[in-house]
Scaffold this motif. Structure first.
Motif, mmCIF file in Angstrom:
data_model
loop_
_atom_site.group_PDB
_atom_site.id
_atom_site.type_symbol
_atom_site.label_atom_id
_atom_site.label_comp_id
_atom_site.label_asym_id
_atom_site.label_seq_id
_atom_site.Cartn_x
_atom_site.Cartn_y
_atom_site.Cartn_z
ATOM 1 N N GLN A 185 0.908 -1.216 0.136
ATOM 2 C CA GLN A 185 0.060 0.080 -0.041
ATOM 3 C C GLN A 185 0.821 1.292 0.267
ATOM 4 O OE1 GLN A 185 -2.746 -0.111 3.327
ATOM 5 N NE2 GLN A 185 -3.801 -2.213 2.670
ATOM 6 N N LEU A 186 0.306 2.241 -0.292
ATOM 7 C CA LEU A 186 1.101 3.643 -0.645
ATOM 8 C C LEU A 186 0.202 4.585 -0.152
ATOM 9 C CD1 LEU A 186 3.815 4.768 -2.164
ATOM 10 C CD2 LEU A 186 2.400 6.118 -3.330
ATOM 11 N N LEU A 187 0.730 5.098 0.964
ATOM 12 C CA LEU A 187 0.082 6.283 1.802
ATOM 13 C C LEU A 187 0.828 7.518 1.330
ATOM 14 C CD1 LEU A 187 -2.000 7.078 3.912
ATOM 15 C CD2 LEU A 187 -0.189 6.842 5.840
ATOM 16 N N THR A 188 0.156 8.659 0.961
ATOM 17 C CA THR A 188 0.534 9.935 0.575
ATOM 18 C C THR A 188 0.510 10.938 1.751
ATOM 19 O OG1 THR A 188 0.243 9.491 -1.761
ATOM 20 C CG2 THR A 188 0.467 11.862 -1.200
ATOM 21 N N VAL A 189 1.545 11.440 2.181
ATOM 22 C CA VAL A 189 1.300 12.410 3.496
ATOM 23 C C VAL A 189 2.062 13.753 2.878
ATOM 24 C CG1 VAL A 189 2.414 13.079 5.733
ATOM 25 C CG2 VAL A 189 1.564 10.529 5.060
ATOM 26 N N GLY A 190 1.574 14.584 2.458
ATOM 27 C CA GLY A 190 2.086 15.770 1.722
ATOM 28 C C GLY A 190 3.021 15.401 0.512
ATOM 29 N N SER A 191 4.189 15.849 0.519
ATOM 30 C CA SER A 191 4.860 15.374 -0.587
ATOM 31 C C SER A 191 5.721 14.143 -0.519
ATOM 32 C CB SER A 191 5.983 16.675 -1.043
ATOM 33 O OG SER A 191 6.887 16.708 0.174
ATOM 34 N N ASP A 192 5.479 13.519 0.761
ATOM 35 C CA ASP A 192 5.990 12.240 0.896
ATOM 36 C C ASP A 192 5.376 11.045 0.680
ATOM 37 O OD1 ASP A 192 8.336 13.731 1.607
ATOM 38 O OD2 ASP A 192 7.892 13.717 3.881
ATOM 39 N N TYR A 193 6.146 9.872 -0.059
ATOM 40 C CA TYR A 193 5.322 8.768 -0.341
ATOM 41 C C TYR A 193 5.889 7.647 1.108
ATOM 42 C CZ TYR A 193 3.708 9.699 -4.815
ATOM 43 O OH TYR A 193 2.918 10.204 -5.998
ATOM 44 N N MET A 194 4.926 6.927 1.757
ATOM 45 C CA MET A 194 5.100 5.933 2.863
ATOM 46 C C MET A 194 4.778 4.614 2.160
ATOM 47 S SD MET A 194 4.325 8.166 6.299
ATOM 48 C CE MET A 194 5.162 9.511 6.734
ATOM 49 N N LEU A 195 5.493 3.593 1.872
ATOM 50 C CA LEU A 195 5.172 2.459 1.416
ATOM 51 C C LEU A 195 4.960 1.503 2.711
ATOM 52 C CD1 LEU A 195 4.927 0.779 -1.110
ATOM 53 C CD2 LEU A 195 7.135 0.146 -0.761
ATOM 54 N N ILE A 196 3.839 0.887 2.369
ATOM 55 C CA ILE A 196 3.365 -0.040 3.497
ATOM 56 C C ILE A 196 3.535 -1.492 3.178
ATOM 57 C CG2 ILE A 196 1.734 -0.626 5.693
ATOM 58 C CD1 ILE A 196 0.522 2.213 5.049
ATOM 59 N N ASP A 197 4.411 -2.415 3.457
ATOM 60 C CA ASP A 197 4.738 -3.669 2.909
ATOM 61 C C ASP A 197 5.144 -3.449 1.385
ATOM 62 O OD1 ASP A 197 4.740 -5.203 5.073
ATOM 63 O OD2 ASP A 197 2.712 -5.880 4.879
#
Length: 300
Positions: A21-33
């Motif tokens: 999954q990909l969570l977008t926080v502002g201009s940052d991407y956070m990949l989950i698994d």
């Protein structure tokens, strides 16, 4: 925003990809698994992997991290120099070190690894916009979920109500919620008159492979969106418990008891060919349930 890249379980399937999954926080991407083929899923969704800053791995079963080393290698080949932050179970660093050693690969960027304690909730990241906390789960091996909480935002300034010549430093004070007071103590501009409260902070909880945990709702209380695995239907509840997985009904029970806003279910066993029964079963307990369909983006 949350984009579902993969929602399948361990056995390969042409219909569903391993968990990512990909969570977008502002201009940052956070990949989950980061299951096998995650970087291809990113390309399919026209998501630039170069914007990744944080990666969170739940546990060391292959369908949750076998795509990680290839992704890190591709980032290196693309010329990445920006630091990358990786959170996951103990031993993940050893796996990656071995892969890069035997393949004589060297990353051109710093990869910062932090091992996650699988036994206790721990604050892992204090980002300018969110905090990230681990969620202890119960699986056959050490496994952790992740809880993302948005920090309270500043009030919205109603500039149209203010005179055009208001000093800029007044605007900053009002946006911080402070009244503008002159040297005599007179309130020139009251923050309550020229601002409106920001929307309530949002939150997202990712609960990867786990059997039903009765006290899990305590940590998930009131989250905006919860993803909880639902590998089996309830007629296979005994099997789910045996292999440390959950049913759709159990996932919905967690959501209902935690009072979350919405529930996403995924990680369906490949034995099932239709997924509407999962939705029906979960909605009988928690109506605001949705399937974690690949390629879908959910606004939190």
């Amino acid at each position: 925003m949350l984009t579902i890249l993969g929602a399948g379980s361990a056995t390969p399937s042409l219909r569903m990809h391993p968990t990512a999954q990909l969570l977008t926080v502002g201009s940052d991407y956070m990949l989950i698994d980061c299951g096998e083929g995650t970087q291809l899923r990113l390309i399919e969704q026209k998501i630039r992997p170069g914007r990744l800053r944080y990666i969170f791995i739940s546990h060391l079963h292959g369908d949750h991290y076998f795509g990680l080393a290839p992704l890190l290698s591709t980032l290196n080949l693309s010329g990445r120099t920006e630091d990358l932050y990786l959170f996951g179970p103990r031993g993940l660093d050893e796996v990656l070190t071995t892969i890069f050693r035997v393949s004589d690969s060297r990353l051109g960027y710093n990869l910062h690894f932090q091992a996650v304690d699988p036994a206790a909730p721990t604050l892992l990241l204090d980002h300018p916009q969110v905090t990230v906390e681990s969620v202890p789960l119960q699986h056959r091996i050490d496994c952790s979920g992740y809880l993302f909480r948005e920090k309270p935002r500043k009030p919205h300034l109603l500039r149209e109500r203010l005179p055009a010549d208001v000093p800029v430093h007044y605007l900053k004070q009002l946006k911080e919620g402070h009244d503008i007071i002159d040297e005599t103590g007179l309130v020139l501009y009251a923050a309550a008159d020229y601002t409106v409260p920001a929307n309530p902070p949002r939150s997202y909880a990712f609960c990867s492979d786990t059997r039903f945990i009765a006290d899990l709702p305590q940590q998930l209380r009131g989250v905006s969106l919860l993803y909880h695995e639902a590998t089996f239907l309830d007629d296979n509840a005994a099997r789910a418990d045996e292999v440390y997985h959950s049913t759709a009904r159990q996932a919905a029970t967690i959501a209902a008891e935690a009072g979350v806003g919405q529930l996403l279910i995924g990680h369906f066993s490949s034995r099932y060919k239709q997924f509407d029964p999962f939705l029906d079963e979960a909605r009988s307990v928690f109506p605001e349930t949705y399937l974690a369909e690949e390629g879908e983006t959910f606004v939190i």
